[in-house]
Design an enzyme around this catalytic site. Sequence first.
Site, mmCIF file in Angstrom:
data_model
loop_
_atom_site.group_PDB
_atom_site.id
_atom_site.type_symbol
_atom_site.label_atom_id
_atom_site.label_comp_id
_atom_site.label_asym_id
_atom_site.label_seq_id
_atom_site.Cartn_x
_atom_site.Cartn_y
_atom_site.Cartn_z
ATOM 1 N N ARG A 7 3.385 -1.500 -5.733
ATOM 2 C CA ARG A 7 3.581 -0.219 -6.398
ATOM 3 C C ARG A 7 4.893 0.476 -6.001
ATOM 4 N NH1 ARG A 7 -1.030 2.696 -7.894
ATOM 5 N NH2 ARG A 7 -2.180 1.542 -6.306
ATOM 6 N N CYS A 17 -12.261 1.656 -29.535
ATOM 7 C CA CYS A 17 -13.569 2.266 -29.764
ATOM 8 C C CYS A 17 -14.343 2.444 -28.472
ATOM 9 C CB CYS A 17 -14.367 1.410 -30.739
ATOM 10 S SG CYS A 17 -13.548 1.364 -32.316
ATOM 11 N N GLU A 18 -13.881 3.306 -27.637
ATOM 12 C CA GLU A 18 -14.528 3.655 -26.370
ATOM 13 C C GLU A 18 -14.159 5.098 -26.082
ATOM 14 O OE1 GLU A 18 -16.128 1.607 -24.000
ATOM 15 O OE2 GLU A 18 -15.697 -0.350 -24.879
ATOM 16 N N ARG A 51 -5.178 2.313 -16.268
ATOM 17 C CA ARG A 51 -5.370 3.123 -15.053
ATOM 18 C C ARG A 51 -6.056 4.473 -15.306
ATOM 19 N NH1 ARG A 51 -2.076 4.727 -11.799
ATOM 20 N NH2 ARG A 51 -3.077 3.986 -9.911
ATOM 21 N N GLY A 72 0.755 -1.242 0.000
ATOM 22 C CA GLY A 72 0.000 0.000 0.000
ATOM 23 C C GLY A 72 0.784 1.290 0.000
ATOM 24 N N PRO A 129 4.933 -5.028 -0.547
ATOM 25 C CA PRO A 129 4.926 -3.876 -1.442
ATOM 26 C C PRO A 129 4.781 -4.287 -2.902
ATOM 27 C CG PRO A 129 7.176 -4.421 -0.839
ATOM 28 C CD PRO A 129 6.291 -5.378 -0.082
ATOM 29 N N TYR A 177 -9.455 4.601 -13.252
ATOM 30 C CA TYR A 177 -9.421 5.400 -12.012
ATOM 31 C C TYR A 177 -9.238 6.891 -12.271
ATOM 32 C CZ TYR A 177 -7.588 0.780 -10.524
ATOM 33 O OH TYR A 177 -7.364 -0.552 -10.321
#
Length: 403
Positions: A262, A328-329, A298, A225, A260, A302
């Site tokens: 990230r 296509c979004e 990401r 985290g 860990p 997010y």
Amino acid sequence: MINFKELASTYKTPLYIYDLDYMTAQYEELKEAFRGRKSILAFAIKSNSNLSIISHFATLGSGADCVSIGEVRRAFLAGIPSYKIIFSGVGKSDDEIREAIEKEILYINVESEAELGRVELIAKELKVTCRISVRVNPNIDPLTHPYISTGLHDNKFGVEIEAAKRMYIRANNSEHLDPVGIHFHIGSQLTELKPIYESAEIVADLVRSLQSIKVELKFFDIGGGLGVRYKDEVTIKPYDYAQAVLSTLKGLDLTIICEPGRFLTANGGYFLTKVLYEKKNGAKRFVVVDGAMNDLLRPSLYKAYHRIEAITSSKTEESEADVVGPVCESGDFFAKNYPLPTLEHNDLLVLHSAGAYGFGMGSNYNTRGRSVEVAIKGGEARVIRRREEFEDLIALEKEYLVK
Ligand code: LLP
């Protein structure tokens, strides 16, 4: 200095680049922070599960935090010793539990009373005793993005204190369960120390109360985290993190486990994509690139920020543009209203902080092959996963083609 231009011309784009020396430095800094205590850093494989990345951490002495039997298998393949492998997750299947027990990993991190029952039953069938830990949900708000927050009762993860107690008592009385650890993980990209400290305190108190009823644990697993800097976040220093956790453990002889992901990988990774076109719809400027949400999800998922460095000879003034991919979004974007100079066909954009939850969250949406991955160590670059070709994408369907 990494020569992005040269790498892009050698390996083509879209392309992931990983700086292994950076990852080593991050590992060493965190490990050093826990000096003076027995500790295991168990690399959270989900953050970057390329075998060569896992193997790199294995050579540094790392363990592995896994959330599927696939990840457990990767950990073994990459040379992580069984006694440093942890298996977590709210929904382990019987087959996964069986294989983890057979592989004699350090422990299975159990996330519900029902799961404890399955683990006990399977261990009994196999005529063995399975080491377990319980994931405690301390009901603390981690103050991070709601999608990556896990430490509140509103979240699906872990069990509350009273349930954890019942589970430890049950495990302690079972021939087939050996409670060795306790675990909490309240969320990801944490930039506030207080929620971590408060959670550690709650869980350490639980360890003490378990001791008084003769449940003796060995491992205090604080999850992962630790946040990193994507833009201008003020992050927690590993030393302060370790001190905060250790201060809650006075009088307890426990090995610290930290998971860990990230922190080790995010800022050691770069995603390289080339400009295909510039276009305007009314006043709105778009830069269309060859990478897309299937490569790096990401921003779409997010609204995550990834710094973009434009490598171009353009000397024009910067103006705001949306950086979008070919999928296509409308949600297929890397950035909205990002200041960039005028870009030419084949100019390069480098998306920073892409080493964690980048490639791994990729997909083949729109029948796009996943990017090539390249690792750099001591200035030398080499491919650690080749680009997916069309044949790879249809391999599992071809022989089943309905004619
Ligand atoms: N341990 C457990 C039990 C976890 O659930 C996680 C991450 C970690 C360790 C590693 O957390 P880290 O140190 O990397 O923060 N896809 C999201 C992040 C999801 C994190 C899930 N759990 C993102 O792209 O931000």
